[in-house]
Design a protein around this motif. Structure first.
Motif, PDB file in Angstrom:
ATOM      1  N   VAL A  42       0.708  -1.229   0.081  1.00 17.38           N
ATOM      2  CA  VAL A  42       0.002   0.070   0.077  1.00 17.38           C
ATOM      3  C   VAL A  42       0.890   1.123  -0.009  1.00 17.38           C
ATOM      4  O   VAL A  42       0.661   2.142  -0.695  1.00 17.38           O
ATOM      5  CB  VAL A  42      -1.107  -0.012   1.236  1.00 17.38           C
ATOM      6  N   PHE A  43       1.923   1.109   0.881  1.00 19.30           N
ATOM      7  CA  PHE A  43       2.584   2.448   1.058  1.00 19.30           C
ATOM      8  C   PHE A  43       3.502   2.405  -0.411  1.00 19.30           C
ATOM      9  O   PHE A  43       3.867   3.912  -0.780  1.00 19.30           O
ATOM     10  CB  PHE A  43       3.668   2.418   2.205  1.00 19.30           C
ATOM     11  N   SER A  44       4.176   1.570  -0.975  1.00 14.85           N
ATOM     12  CA  SER A  44       4.765   1.639  -2.221  1.00 14.85           C
ATOM     13  C   SER A  44       3.922   2.162  -3.354  1.00 14.85           C
ATOM     14  O   SER A  44       4.352   2.950  -4.118  1.00 14.85           O
ATOM     15  CB  SER A  44       5.301   0.153  -2.610  1.00 14.85           C
ATOM     16  N   VAL A  45       2.494   1.752  -3.428  1.00 14.93           N
ATOM     17  CA  VAL A  45       1.737   2.311  -4.453  1.00 14.93           C
ATOM     18  C   VAL A  45       1.581   3.895  -4.142  1.00 14.93           C
ATOM     19  O   VAL A  45       1.618   4.583  -5.133  1.00 14.93           O
ATOM     20  CB  VAL A  45       0.231   1.736  -4.341  1.00 14.93           C
ATOM     21  N   VAL A  46       1.320   4.299  -2.887  1.00 14.70           N
ATOM     22  CA  VAL A  46       1.110   5.528  -2.507  1.00 14.70           C
ATOM     23  C   VAL A  46       2.635   6.461  -2.963  1.00 14.70           C
ATOM     24  O   VAL A  46       2.618   7.582  -3.445  1.00 14.70           O
ATOM     25  CB  VAL A  46       1.044   5.858  -1.084  1.00 14.70           C
ATOM     26  N   GLN A  47       3.706   5.589  -2.691  1.00 13.97           N
ATOM     27  CA  GLN A  47       4.920   6.134  -2.987  1.00 13.97           C
ATOM     28  C   GLN A  47       4.906   6.486  -4.586  1.00 13.97           C
ATOM     29  O   GLN A  47       5.795   7.567  -5.141  1.00 13.97           O
ATOM     30  CB  GLN A  47       6.018   5.389  -2.607  1.00 13.97           C
ATOM     31  N   ILE A  49       9.077   2.825   3.848  1.00 14.39           N
ATOM     32  CA  ILE A  49       9.024   1.597   2.909  1.00 14.39           C
ATOM     33  C   ILE A  49       9.994   0.887   3.402  1.00 14.39           C
ATOM     34  O   ILE A  49       9.994  -0.404   3.534  1.00 14.39           O
ATOM     35  CB  ILE A  49       9.082   1.834   1.509  1.00 14.39           C
ATOM     36  N   LEU A  50      11.213   1.476   3.637  1.00 18.82           N
ATOM     37  CA  LEU A  50      12.537   0.534   3.969  1.00 18.82           C
ATOM     38  C   LEU A  50      12.368  -0.247   5.338  1.00 18.82           C
ATOM     39  O   LEU A  50      12.566  -1.308   5.369  1.00 18.82           O
ATOM     40  CB  LEU A  50      13.721   1.631   4.067  1.00 18.82           C
ATOM     41  N   VAL A  51      11.443   0.553   6.239  1.00 21.05           N
ATOM     42  CA  VAL A  51      11.702  -0.225   7.741  1.00 21.05           C
ATOM     43  C   VAL A  51      10.459  -1.220   7.542  1.00 21.05           C
ATOM     44  O   VAL A  51      10.812  -2.285   8.023  1.00 21.05           O
ATOM     45  CB  VAL A  51      10.917   1.324   8.345  1.00 21.05           C
ATOM     46  N   PHE A  52       9.399  -1.100   6.526  1.00 22.98           N
ATOM     47  CA  PHE A  52       8.538  -2.313   6.473  1.00 22.98           C
ATOM     48  C   PHE A  52       9.342  -3.472   5.778  1.00 22.98           C
ATOM     49  O   PHE A  52       9.049  -4.523   6.380  1.00 22.98           O
ATOM     50  CB  PHE A  52       7.289  -1.556   5.670  1.00 22.98           C
ATOM     51  N   HIS A  53      10.147  -3.171   4.852  1.00 23.40           N
ATOM     52  CA  HIS A  53      10.795  -4.502   4.428  1.00 23.40           C
ATOM     53  C   HIS A  53      11.636  -5.041   5.293  1.00 23.40           C
ATOM     54  O   HIS A  53      11.835  -6.235   5.509  1.00 23.40           O
ATOM     55  CB  HIS A  53      11.213  -4.033   2.953  1.00 23.40           C
ATOM     56  N   LEU A  59       7.415  -7.668  -6.832  1.00 23.09           N
ATOM     57  CA  LEU A  59       8.040  -8.571  -6.278  1.00 23.09           C
ATOM     58  C   LEU A  59       7.151  -8.703  -4.798  1.00 23.09           C
ATOM     59  O   LEU A  59       7.053  -9.854  -4.387  1.00 23.09           O
ATOM     60  CB  LEU A  59       9.439  -8.299  -5.904  1.00 23.09           C
ATOM     61  N   GLN A  60       6.530  -7.805  -4.594  1.00 21.73           N
ATOM     62  CA  GLN A  60       5.801  -7.543  -3.331  1.00 21.73           C
ATOM     63  C   GLN A  60       4.657  -8.447  -3.453  1.00 21.73           C
ATOM     64  O   GLN A  60       4.153  -9.229  -2.580  1.00 21.73           O
ATOM     65  CB  GLN A  60       5.533  -5.849  -2.856  1.00 21.73           C
ATOM     66  N   PHE A  61       3.877  -8.303  -4.666  1.00 17.94           N
ATOM     67  CA  PHE A  61       2.731  -9.089  -4.931  1.00 17.94           C
ATOM     68  C   PHE A  61       3.003 -10.608  -4.888  1.00 17.94           C
ATOM     69  O   PHE A  61       2.169 -11.319  -4.529  1.00 17.94           O
ATOM     70  CB  PHE A  61       2.043  -8.385  -6.248  1.00 17.94           C
TER      71      PHE A  61
END
Length: 340
Positions: A199-204, A248-252, A313-315
């Protein structure tokens, strides 16, 4: 093995290879779109589907009517100037889009036998075909509206949806044929973290399109000769985009921590997460290059494409993590094809 099962395996193999080729082509199309944007070639062809009224674009201004600026410059307020490089960059982008559409259509045809045992393969192939057709039409509207920012953003969102639909089809076709290490505990937590990372990556990505639009505004004021001043003249959207990358880095990092903590073996899932983390780091590095090295044109399409690769890759990681759910709706693990 009977000849029937051998034929089945061959068709399955063809489907998976075609699906992979289609996904790669879509990513190349996204890269080409980034090159179009970074080089300012969006209006290299002022009409659609032809280019300067021709199916094969001109290579020299002498191949155009003397009054071509009046003919094609009406909707561009007379500001159309033939540039063969920009024209062919845009036209190659269109050709790649047409090729991608043909591949998705071929994938739809090859998916028809799956109707007997796993209808999801066919229906999601159909969704992919509809989405890429819609995005092709939207591309024509982008040209017709002279690169309207909201349409450019929507064009990108639809491209992401096409990628997701194709990856889902691939995941279903591979389910039961690859080994995935089990997550012993906290699978729900890993799912939630990975989902929020998506979700955050799409927002980014959406914020990134806004930053790109603000760069276009700066270019109009300063021109290309003042490239080194572009970043200093950007508004708050750039700073939000830059800071958000750390979230995003923290979530990964959290996903990696949870997987290492709750898996006893290393398999496909661990490989995907490692690749994902590497892509995030490289994406941040390309962002640094853009911010501190005067927005080099070559880095812009790479930055965009990496962002969509990360989403893909997330998906895939999310689907692999929940491979057991994908198997539930399958009649048998090995699809039985009807005779053609």
């Amino acid at each position: 093995m009977t000849s029937s099962s051998s034929l089945t395996n061959q068709r399955e193999h063809l489907f998976r290879r075609l699906a992979l080729l289609t996904v790669i082509t879509i990513y190349l199309l996204i890269l080409a779109g980034g090159i179009v944007r970074s080089t300012g070639s969006g209006m290299g062809c002022p009409d659609w589907p032809r280019c300067f009224g021709r199916w094969v674009p001109p290579t020299d201004v002498s191949q155009l009517p003397l009054n071509y600026q009046e003919i094609y410059g009406a909707k561009l307020k007379g500001e159309v100037e033939f540039n063969p490089v920009k024209t062919w960059i845009e036209y190659v982008n269109r050709l790649l889009g047409a090729f991608a559409g043909l591949l998705v259509f071929a994938l739809l045809l090859v998916s028809i036998p799956y109707l007997k045992n796993d209808k999801r393969v066919f229906y999601w192939s159909l969704v992919s075909f509809v989405l890429i057709g819609l995005n092709g039409w939207l591309g024509s509207r982008v040209v017709a509206t002279e690169l309207a920012p909201y349409l450019v953003t929507l064009h990108m969102l639809l491209a992401i949806l096409v990628v997701f639909a194709l990856l889902y089809v691939m995941a279903i076709s591979y389910t039961g044929r690859v080994n995935v290490e089990p997550v012993n505990r906290n699978k729900r937590v890993v799912n939630q973290i990975l989902l929020w990372a998506m979700v955050f990556s799409v927002v980014q990505v959406l914020i990134g399109t806004q930053v790109r639009e603000s760069i276009d505004e700066v270019i109009q004021r300063l021109g290309y000769s003042e490239r080194y001043r572009w970043i200093d003249n950007l508004d708050f959207r750039f700073y939000i985009h830059r800071s958000f990358s750390l979230v995003i880095l923290v979530f990964h990092l959290a996903v990696i921590y949870q997987l290492r903590k709750h898996t006893t073996t290393k398999g496909l899932l661990s490989q995907l997460i490692t690749a994902l983390m590497a892509m995030v780091v490289v994406e941040i590095l390309t962002g640094i290059v853009l911010a501190y090295f005067a927005v080099p044109a070559a880095a812009q399409p790479i930055h965009l494409t990496l962002a969509i690769v990360i989403l893909g890759l997330q998906f895939i990681a999310l689907l692999v993590l929940n491979a057991d759910q994908l198997l539930k709706n399958r009649a048998v693990q090995q699809p039985t094809y009807s005779k053609l």
